[in-house]
Design an enzyme around this catalytic site. Sequence first.
Site, PDB file in Angstrom:
ATOM      1  N   CYS A 260       0.854  -1.201   0.000  1.00 37.50           N
ATOM      2  CA  CYS A 260       0.000   0.000   0.000  1.00 37.50           C
ATOM      3  C   CYS A 260       0.887   1.247   0.000  1.00 37.50           C
ATOM      4  O   CYS A 260       1.597   1.512   0.980  1.00 37.50           O
ATOM      5  CB  CYS A 260      -0.912  -0.036   1.221  1.00 37.50           C
ATOM      6  SG  CYS A 260      -1.786   1.494   1.551  1.00 37.50           S
TER       7      CYS A 260
ATOM      8  N   CYS B 232       0.170   3.714   2.795  1.00 34.94           N
ATOM      9  CA  CYS B 232       0.572   3.183   4.103  1.00 34.94           C
ATOM     10  C   CYS B 232       2.030   3.493   4.435  1.00 34.94           C
ATOM     11  O   CYS B 232       2.400   3.531   5.605  1.00 34.94           O
ATOM     12  CB  CYS B 232       0.345   1.675   4.151  1.00 34.94           C
ATOM     13  SG  CYS B 232      -1.383   1.184   3.976  1.00 34.94           S
TER      14      CYS B 232
END
Length: 142
Positions: free
Chosen positions: A57, A60
């Site tokens: 991600c 993230c």
Amino acid sequence: MHSQRNLSAGVRGLFLLLVFAVVGCEPTSPPVQTPPQPTEPAAPPKVEFIALSAKWCSVCRKVPPLFDEMRPVFPNVTFLDLDVDDDKRAMQLAVEHDATALPYFLVLVDGKLVAKLKGLLPRADMDEFLRDALAKDAKTKK
């Protein structure tokens, strides 16, 4: 008859001596009161700000530097960045709290969910989110 009375009085006296010996004849004293024990101060709550994230991600990847900036502002909060692909607790939390996107943030106080947030916000908004969650928890405990 006089000797019978003396005998009865003597038996009665022996009986009373036995009763006093067994039961006790001292006046009752008030119960001993122990001084109140000082109560230990309540332990501070365990506060965790958890990011559910993943290596793949891209958004993230911004969580660790964000948490590094937030730690000094919230010294009593434990910041955890948990990868849902590698961490069993992260996966359990994601399922338990219906995490539908990453990153997904949880504020837990003593293991109980106080607030959750889907997605990453600007730093000031993340600070406000955490402050609001902690204030909300403090209000529920009053």
